[in-house]
Design a protein around this motif. Structure first.
Motif, PDB file in Angstrom:
ATOM      1  N   MET A  45       0.817  -1.198   0.000  1.00  0.00           N
ATOM      2  CA  MET A  45       0.000   0.000   0.000  1.00  0.00           C
ATOM      3  C   MET A  45       0.866   1.269   0.000  1.00  0.00           C
ATOM      4  N   SER A  46       2.007   1.195   0.671  1.00  0.00           N
ATOM      5  CA  SER A  46       2.907   2.344   0.734  1.00  0.00           C
ATOM      6  C   SER A  46       3.445   2.701  -0.650  1.00  0.00           C
ATOM      7  N   VAL A  47       3.732   1.698  -1.447  1.00  0.00           N
ATOM      8  CA  VAL A  47       4.239   1.928  -2.798  1.00  0.00           C
ATOM      9  C   VAL A  47       3.162   2.587  -3.651  1.00  0.00           C
ATOM     10  N   LEU A  48       1.921   2.163  -3.487  1.00  0.00           N
ATOM     11  CA  LEU A  48       0.819   2.770  -4.242  1.00  0.00           C
ATOM     12  C   LEU A  48       0.643   4.236  -3.876  1.00  0.00           C
ATOM     13  N   LYS A  49       0.704   4.543  -2.574  1.00  0.00           N
ATOM     14  CA  LYS A  49       0.567   5.939  -2.141  1.00  0.00           C
ATOM     15  C   LYS A  49       1.697   6.792  -2.700  1.00  0.00           C
ATOM     16  N   LYS A  50       2.902   6.275  -2.622  1.00  0.00           N
ATOM     17  CA  LYS A  50       4.070   7.015  -3.105  1.00  0.00           C
ATOM     18  C   LYS A  50       3.970   7.256  -4.620  1.00  0.00           C
ATOM     19  N   THR A  51       3.552   6.233  -5.342  1.00  0.00           N
ATOM     20  CA  THR A  51       3.398   6.358  -6.791  1.00  0.00           C
ATOM     21  C   THR A  51       2.309   7.364  -7.135  1.00  0.00           C
ATOM     22  N   PHE A  52       1.204   7.321  -6.396  1.00  0.00           N
ATOM     23  CA  PHE A  52       0.108   8.266  -6.620  1.00  0.00           C
ATOM     24  C   PHE A  52       0.562   9.695  -6.360  1.00  0.00           C
ATOM     25  N   ILE A  53       1.260   9.923  -5.275  1.00  0.00           N
ATOM     26  CA  ILE A  53       1.724  11.277  -4.928  1.00  0.00           C
ATOM     27  C   ILE A  53       2.730  11.774  -5.963  1.00  0.00           C
ATOM     28  N   ASN A  54       3.632  10.901  -6.405  1.00  0.00           N
ATOM     29  CA  ASN A  54       4.592  11.289  -7.453  1.00  0.00           C
ATOM     30  C   ASN A  54       3.864  11.677  -8.735  1.00  0.00           C
ATOM     31  N   GLY A  55       2.847  10.907  -9.097  1.00  0.00           N
ATOM     32  CA  GLY A  55       2.057  11.232 -10.282  1.00  0.00           C
ATOM     33  C   GLY A  55       1.325  12.543 -10.127  1.00  0.00           C
ATOM     34  N   LEU A  56       0.811  12.784  -8.931  1.00  0.00           N
ATOM     35  CA  LEU A  56       0.097  14.036  -8.650  1.00  0.00           C
ATOM     36  C   LEU A  56       1.024  15.240  -8.811  1.00  0.00           C
ATOM     37  N   PHE A  57       2.251  15.119  -8.260  1.00  0.00           N
ATOM     38  CA  PHE A  57       3.207  16.218  -8.371  1.00  0.00           C
ATOM     39  C   PHE A  57       3.704  16.405  -9.802  1.00  0.00           C
ATOM     40  N   LEU A  58       3.526  15.429 -10.645  1.00  0.00           N
ATOM     41  CA  LEU A  58       3.885  15.566 -12.050  1.00  0.00           C
ATOM     42  C   LEU A  58       2.735  16.168 -12.854  1.00  0.00           C
ATOM     43  N   ILE A  59       1.526  15.699 -12.616  1.00  0.00           N
ATOM     44  CA  ILE A  59       0.378  16.093 -13.430  1.00  0.00           C
ATOM     45  C   ILE A  59      -0.132  17.497 -13.103  1.00  0.00           C
ATOM     46  N   ILE A  60      -0.212  17.867 -11.842  1.00  0.00           N
ATOM     47  CA  ILE A  60      -0.797  19.160 -11.472  1.00  0.00           C
ATOM     48  C   ILE A  60      -0.052  20.339 -12.098  1.00  0.00           C
ATOM     49  N   PRO A  61       1.282  20.425 -12.031  1.00  0.00           N
ATOM     50  CA  PRO A  61       1.948  21.556 -12.697  1.00  0.00           C
ATOM     51  C   PRO A  61       1.729  21.580 -14.210  1.00  0.00           C
ATOM     52  N   ILE A  62       1.660  20.407 -14.833  1.00  0.00           N
ATOM     53  CA  ILE A  62       1.429  20.354 -16.274  1.00  0.00           C
ATOM     54  C   ILE A  62       0.046  20.898 -16.598  1.00  0.00           C
ATOM     55  N   ILE A  63      -0.966  20.474 -15.833  1.00  0.00           N
ATOM     56  CA  ILE A  63      -2.338  20.944 -16.056  1.00  0.00           C
ATOM     57  C   ILE A  63      -2.435  22.448 -15.829  1.00  0.00           C
ATOM     58  N   LEU A  64      -1.811  22.948 -14.764  1.00  0.00           N
ATOM     59  CA  LEU A  64      -1.841  24.388 -14.496  1.00  0.00           C
ATOM     60  C   LEU A  64      -1.156  25.180 -15.609  1.00  0.00           C
ATOM     61  N   ALA A  65      -0.017  24.689 -16.074  1.00  0.00           N
ATOM     62  CA  ALA A  65       0.698  25.382 -17.156  1.00  0.00           C
ATOM     63  C   ALA A  65      -0.139  25.407 -18.427  1.00  0.00           C
ATOM     64  N   LEU A  66      -0.760  24.280 -18.768  1.00  0.00           N
ATOM     65  CA  LEU A  66      -1.607  24.231 -19.961  1.00  0.00           C
ATOM     66  C   LEU A  66      -2.802  25.167 -19.833  1.00  0.00           C
ATOM     67  N   TYR A  67      -3.417  25.198 -18.659  1.00  0.00           N
ATOM     68  CA  TYR A  67      -4.557  26.087 -18.431  1.00  0.00           C
ATOM     69  C   TYR A  67      -4.154  27.550 -18.628  1.00  0.00           C
TER      70      TYR A  67
END
Length: 130
Positions: A1-23
């Motif tokens: 479960m820890s690996v899933l949380k870490k992977t999710f958070i890493n993905g979140l920190f990657l996707i959010i700046p990209i979405i904000l920049a595109l917006y």
């Protein structure tokens, strides 16, 4: 479960700046499109009723603005203005230095005063570390 949380958070920190920049880019293009619409209507090439011509001109204008801003950013005066704005205004905004550090780390820029930003798993809680 820890690996899933870490992977999710890493993905979140990657996707959010990209979405904000595109917006932000899309919003700027729409503002520039409104500004160049009178010019686009004068051009004899009309793509989709002039909408596409205006959008293409807006994108070209944005690229040119970014290019000239990049040239301007290399000047001593621009660096002094940037340092003044950061020191007197932006440094008082909570989280600004943190976001600046994260952005610098993501872009591969080294900073003397900010260290690498990481997420630290301290047993039950994730904390931001430098």
């Amino acid at each position: 479960m820890s690996v899933l949380k870490k992977t999710f958070i890493n993905g979140l920190f990657l996707i959010i700046p990209i979405i904000l920049a595109l917006y932000i880019i899309i919003r700027v293009i729409e503002i520039l499109r409104k500004l160049v619409s009178p010019i686009a209507s004068k051009i004899s090439i009309s793509l989709m009723g002039g909408e596409m011509t205006a959008r293409i001109l807006a994108i070209v204008l944005l690229i040119l603005l970014c290019f000239f801003a990049g040239i301007l950013a290399k000047t001593k005066m621009a660096n002094q203005i940037k340092e003044w704005i950061e020191g007197s205004l932006l440094s008082h905004i909570p989280g600004y230095n943190f976001l600046k550090g994260m952005g610098g780390d993501a872009a591969g820029l080294a900073s003397q005063e900010l260290k690498e930003v990481v997420l630290v798993d301290t047993e039950e809680v994730w904390q931001i570390g430098f």
